[in-house]
Design a protein around this motif. Sequence first.
Motif, PDB file in Angstrom:
ATOM      1  N   ARG A   1      48.388  26.468  49.152  1.00 57.08           N
ATOM      2  CA  ARG A   1      48.005  27.647  50.282  1.00 57.08           C
ATOM      3  C   ARG A   1      49.216  28.404  50.612  1.00 57.08           C
ATOM      4  O   ARG A   1      48.776  29.547  50.842  1.00 57.08           O
ATOM      5  CB  ARG A   1      47.573  26.548  51.506  1.00 57.08           C
ATOM      6  CG  ARG A   1      47.163  27.576  52.607  1.00 57.08           C
ATOM      7  CD  ARG A   1      46.465  26.575  53.736  1.00 57.08           C
ATOM      8  NE  ARG A   1      45.244  25.895  53.295  1.00 57.08           N
ATOM      9  CZ  ARG A   1      45.342  24.431  53.217  1.00 57.08           C
ATOM     10  NH1 ARG A   1      46.560  23.687  53.214  1.00 57.08           N
ATOM     11  NH2 ARG A   1      44.453  23.780  52.837  1.00 57.08           N
ATOM     12  N   ALA A   2      50.343  27.959  50.588  1.00 58.29           N
ATOM     13  CA  ALA A   2      51.533  28.914  51.079  1.00 58.29           C
ATOM     14  C   ALA A   2      51.760  29.819  49.752  1.00 58.29           C
ATOM     15  O   ALA A   2      52.020  31.118  50.137  1.00 58.29           O
ATOM     16  CB  ALA A   2      52.808  28.145  50.962  1.00 58.29           C
ATOM     17  N   MET A   3      51.509  29.483  48.617  1.00 57.98           N
ATOM     18  CA  MET A   3      51.517  30.763  47.670  1.00 57.98           C
ATOM     19  C   MET A   3      50.569  31.688  47.628  1.00 57.98           C
ATOM     20  O   MET A   3      50.894  32.601  47.617  1.00 57.98           O
ATOM     21  CB  MET A   3      51.609  29.931  46.348  1.00 57.98           C
ATOM     22  CG  MET A   3      51.518  30.839  44.878  1.00 57.98           C
ATOM     23  SD  MET A   3      50.013  31.600  44.247  1.00 57.98           S
ATOM     24  CE  MET A   3      49.482  30.256  43.592  1.00 57.98           C
TER      25      MET A   3
ATOM     26  N   HIS B   1      38.516  45.901  48.257  1.00 54.92           N
ATOM     27  CA  HIS B   1      37.327  45.607  47.338  1.00 54.92           C
ATOM     28  C   HIS B   1      37.844  45.525  45.875  1.00 54.92           C
ATOM     29  O   HIS B   1      37.015  44.762  45.210  1.00 54.92           O
ATOM     30  CB  HIS B   1      36.404  46.770  47.533  1.00 54.92           C
ATOM     31  CG  HIS B   1      35.623  46.709  48.966  1.00 54.92           C
ATOM     32  ND1 HIS B   1      34.853  47.880  49.326  1.00 54.92           N
ATOM     33  CD2 HIS B   1      35.924  45.745  49.972  1.00 54.92           C
ATOM     34  CE1 HIS B   1      34.214  47.396  50.531  1.00 54.92           C
ATOM     35  NE2 HIS B   1      34.966  46.219  51.108  1.00 54.92           N
ATOM     36  N   GLN B   2      38.672  46.135  45.348  1.00 55.18           N
ATOM     37  CA  GLN B   2      39.030  46.150  43.975  1.00 55.18           C
ATOM     38  C   GLN B   2      39.359  44.764  43.652  1.00 55.18           C
ATOM     39  O   GLN B   2      39.371  43.961  42.567  1.00 55.18           O
ATOM     40  CB  GLN B   2      39.834  47.283  43.639  1.00 55.18           C
ATOM     41  CG  GLN B   2      40.071  47.514  41.912  1.00 55.18           C
ATOM     42  CD  GLN B   2      39.064  47.516  41.187  1.00 55.18           C
ATOM     43  OE1 GLN B   2      38.268  48.539  41.642  1.00 55.18           O
ATOM     44  NE2 GLN B   2      38.791  46.466  40.269  1.00 55.18           N
ATOM     45  N   LEU B   3      40.433  44.306  44.593  1.00 55.74           N
ATOM     46  CA  LEU B   3      40.988  42.941  44.398  1.00 55.74           C
ATOM     47  C   LEU B   3      39.970  41.988  44.449  1.00 55.74           C
ATOM     48  O   LEU B   3      39.812  41.011  43.716  1.00 55.74           O
ATOM     49  CB  LEU B   3      41.899  42.852  45.535  1.00 55.74           C
ATOM     50  CG  LEU B   3      42.643  41.139  45.572  1.00 55.74           C
ATOM     51  CD1 LEU B   3      43.253  40.878  44.344  1.00 55.74           C
ATOM     52  CD2 LEU B   3      43.355  41.058  47.026  1.00 55.74           C
ATOM     53  N   ALA B   4      38.728  42.066  45.327  1.00 51.41           N
ATOM     54  CA  ALA B   4      37.981  41.090  45.315  1.00 51.41           C
ATOM     55  C   ALA B   4      37.132  41.073  43.924  1.00 51.41           C
ATOM     56  O   ALA B   4      36.757  40.005  43.428  1.00 51.41           O
ATOM     57  CB  ALA B   4      37.027  41.386  46.445  1.00 51.41           C
TER      58      ALA B   4
ATOM     59  N   ALA C   1      49.134  31.658  38.417  1.00 47.34           N
ATOM     60  CA  ALA C   1      50.424  32.249  38.439  1.00 47.34           C
ATOM     61  C   ALA C   1      51.372  31.094  38.214  1.00 47.34           C
ATOM     62  O   ALA C   1      51.172  30.222  37.406  1.00 47.34           O
ATOM     63  CB  ALA C   1      50.858  33.129  39.688  1.00 47.34           C
ATOM     64  N   GLU C   2      52.384  31.211  38.958  1.00 45.46           N
ATOM     65  CA  GLU C   2      53.344  30.052  38.761  1.00 45.46           C
ATOM     66  C   GLU C   2      53.200  28.747  38.890  1.00 45.46           C
ATOM     67  O   GLU C   2      54.072  27.831  38.227  1.00 45.46           O
ATOM     68  CB  GLU C   2      54.900  30.653  39.742  1.00 45.46           C
ATOM     69  CG  GLU C   2      54.749  30.510  40.951  1.00 45.46           C
ATOM     70  CD  GLU C   2      54.198  31.760  41.422  1.00 45.46           C
ATOM     71  OE1 GLU C   2      54.275  31.889  43.092  1.00 45.46           O
ATOM     72  OE2 GLU C   2      53.749  32.576  40.865  1.00 45.46           O
ATOM     73  N   LEU C   3      52.234  28.437  39.791  1.00 44.23           N
ATOM     74  CA  LEU C   3      51.763  27.059  40.063  1.00 44.23           C
ATOM     75  C   LEU C   3      50.840  26.659  38.944  1.00 44.23           C
ATOM     76  O   LEU C   3      50.378  25.266  39.097  1.00 44.23           O
ATOM     77  CB  LEU C   3      51.357  26.892  41.559  1.00 44.23           C
ATOM     78  CG  LEU C   3      52.253  27.386  42.480  1.00 44.23           C
ATOM     79  CD1 LEU C   3      51.611  26.980  43.959  1.00 44.23           C
ATOM     80  CD2 LEU C   3      53.588  26.638  42.541  1.00 44.23           C
TER      81      LEU C   3
ATOM     82  N   ARG D   1      50.733  35.839  48.520  1.00 44.77           N
ATOM     83  CA  ARG D   1      50.412  36.580  47.444  1.00 44.77           C
ATOM     84  C   ARG D   1      49.198  37.431  47.973  1.00 44.77           C
ATOM     85  O   ARG D   1      49.060  38.786  47.249  1.00 44.77           O
ATOM     86  CB  ARG D   1      49.709  35.582  46.276  1.00 44.77           C
ATOM     87  CG  ARG D   1      49.613  36.619  45.008  1.00 44.77           C
ATOM     88  CD  ARG D   1      49.086  35.537  43.966  1.00 44.77           C
ATOM     89  NE  ARG D   1      48.772  36.290  42.547  1.00 44.77           N
ATOM     90  CZ  ARG D   1      48.402  35.653  41.638  1.00 44.77           C
ATOM     91  NH1 ARG D   1      48.057  34.354  41.734  1.00 44.77           N
ATOM     92  NH2 ARG D   1      48.206  36.394  40.681  1.00 44.77           N
ATOM     93  N   TYR D   2      48.443  36.954  48.816  1.00 43.18           N
ATOM     94  CA  TYR D   2      47.160  37.696  49.406  1.00 43.18           C
ATOM     95  C   TYR D   2      47.197  37.934  50.685  1.00 43.18           C
ATOM     96  O   TYR D   2      47.310  36.931  51.475  1.00 43.18           O
ATOM     97  CB  TYR D   2      45.787  37.114  48.791  1.00 43.18           C
ATOM     98  CG  TYR D   2      45.794  37.065  47.169  1.00 43.18           C
ATOM     99  CD1 TYR D   2      45.659  38.192  46.614  1.00 43.18           C
ATOM    100  CD2 TYR D   2      45.618  35.677  46.936  1.00 43.18           C
ATOM    101  CE1 TYR D   2      45.564  37.858  45.154  1.00 43.18           C
ATOM    102  CE2 TYR D   2      45.582  35.442  45.562  1.00 43.18           C
ATOM    103  CZ  TYR D   2      45.395  36.539  44.596  1.00 43.18           C
ATOM    104  OH  TYR D   2      45.400  36.344  43.364  1.00 43.18           O
TER     105      TYR D   2
END
Length: 739
Positions: A541-543, A585-588, A633-635, A547-548
């Motif tokens: 959740r922290a990551m 919107h593009q991210l979604a 990602a890193e996780l 990030r977002y």
Amino acid sequence: MPTLVVRHPDGTEHEHEIAGELKIGRQQGNDLVLTEGGVSRQHARVYVEGGTVYVEDGGSQNGTFVDGERIEGPTALTPASQVLLGDYELKLKGSARSTSGRRAATPPPGDPATLSDAPVKGTRAMPSIRAKATQNGAAKPEGALAKRPARATPSRAGAGDAAAGATSGPMLKGMTGPWAGKSYPINGTLLVGRAPPAAVVLDDDSVSRKHAEVKREGTGVLARDLGSANGTLLNGELLGEEFVDLQPGDVLQFGVVEMTFEASDTPARRPGTGAAPPRRGGRAAPEADKKRKLLVIAGGVVALLAVAAVVKSSVGAPQKAQKTGPAAPMDPAQQVQEFLSECRSYSSNETGAPDWGRAEKACEQALDMDPINAEANTLVRRIKLEKEAFDNFEAAKKSIELNREKDALEYLRKIPKESEYFRRARSKAKETAEQFVERAKFDCNRYLNNSQWGPAVQRCQQYMEVWCQKQSKEDLEPPIGQTLRLEGGLRKNEWRPKDAMFVKFLVARKRVERDAAPWTCPVSDILQEDGLGVDQASEVRAMFSKRYAPKLVQAAMMDYWTGRGSEAMATLQKLRSKEDQAQFHQLADDLIRDVSNVDQLFKTGQSLITNDDPERAVAPFKEALATDKRIMAELAESHLSFYRKNMFQDLATAAYQRGKHFADREDRRRGCRIWKMGFDFYKGNTNLNRVVAFCSTQAQNALNAVGGCSDFQAVEDYAVPGDGIAEQMAAKKAEMKCR
């Protein structure tokens, strides 16, 4: 107790004991369910009576065959009998394989026949053939061709011309496929079938092994069907098992193979060239000829009057919309596709909740027309699985509303991992289990402390079945070489669980039943610990928070991580609909695409695993893992998402079972290839670790026994990357100058 050996279309065999009666069919509820190869819903039954084993057909579409003959009633079986149901072969245990059946006898080691991988054919059901004969009305009784239909036009131009040439007697002449133009003289009785001893061998899987008979009798020729799976058509009409005489130019259709009958003294009749020649045994009377002429004249007059009426109507009356006649019957193959389309539509969740009942009905209609349709069979299996999962999910929700957590857990346990409802059920199971185990644990502890062994065992069992799902195997079972000791001091090679309540529970079981079998944790996919602990969840959740920025994206990504892909996409769609969030919107859109990609690829791989095909599941799983890594990602490697964890575990488990299937049948090389594939995909499965060690040992043995360059292939099949065999093999290849 007699045992029935069932050989499946893929060559695998399973044994089934005949305890009184064994019902066989495609539909669930039969004692022996065979879902492929032209098997009807309730196909046949095998039963024991007076010490004799009998088989009886249940009115199946394609029939039941014993030693090549279609049975009409109860038929006694011996160890030498061969029973065929569609593409399945049945035998009583202990018999030698018959070489006259659908499958050849097992050749001895070293026989070249063992090198062939060609699948053995079974008769392919052709429902369109029967539909063709009955689409204009009900089927006529077999053997009662009271009125001959007109001869159908041959599919190959000029097929009947050969009869005009000089021939030595009546014959069948091929009209289609590789048999086009080939002649088969009819001298005596001519057996038509897919394989010898048939004289007319039609190697097509729509033709039965013994399909039909054509025989010469005096100056005439007769034909009959031999109870074939797809029937024999005479000029488009089903032929029965009674002999019917043939006339020159008649078209016989065996399965999908068409042939024309030609006589030596009469040219083949072409459609439209005149009336059919009279039956043998007499010619038409002169009175009949006169009547025929009068009928022709009367017909001409009626036609002229009709034309005149039409002309008058078109000139003197306003034009009316043309009425359309009755629609032409739909082609059976097209009708099957219509049912399949309807089935797919009702079973899809794209436009709302699926209607499993209507989907199942549509697919069953498709199967009634084409019993071996692969897509229909796959859809029916999935629909039945999802329908049952849905019923259990709804029953669980109702039980939760009534505070019956124990009943709810029982329903949720029945939902398989392959179901779309599994992920939704898993979260409910976790919540329900937390509420249930607290009360169960309290009661268990109270009964144990008061030495109430009977109630303690019953209540503790309920608690332990949930509690053990989060425990490791080492916490529940003694290590190899050690024995369980529950009371007193531990001696060498003795072991005792660490959890005190678990020990008390095991003691209580011994008090109630001294000879009780060792207790084992019942596997429950819905309750198993998934490794997504509180600490991991906080870190993930922290990551995502870092990030977002949008809260909706963070919530959607947590849904994705826990396996709720549909909920994640719904949340992202909600963000997409907000005009004030246009910058996101593009991210979604990108995340919706990625989540949907992983979810669909995961389902594709799971479906392949369900169908015992883990090798093909590797490709979609690897593609899904690549997208999952981009999302996490890193996780990705340290905090496994639901999808990644289940892809690893499920493919490894399936690879172990599939490899074991071949190894148990003495095909260790193929077994090792599959085990190595699973081990390469995921190295955390203990069973795979054990068997690849076995493969490595086999590789060393094969390397030591190498006598020529061709022997290295076996070494490569067994060798495991990293076991050092590859380096030894390279050195030996160089020594032997092998490429």
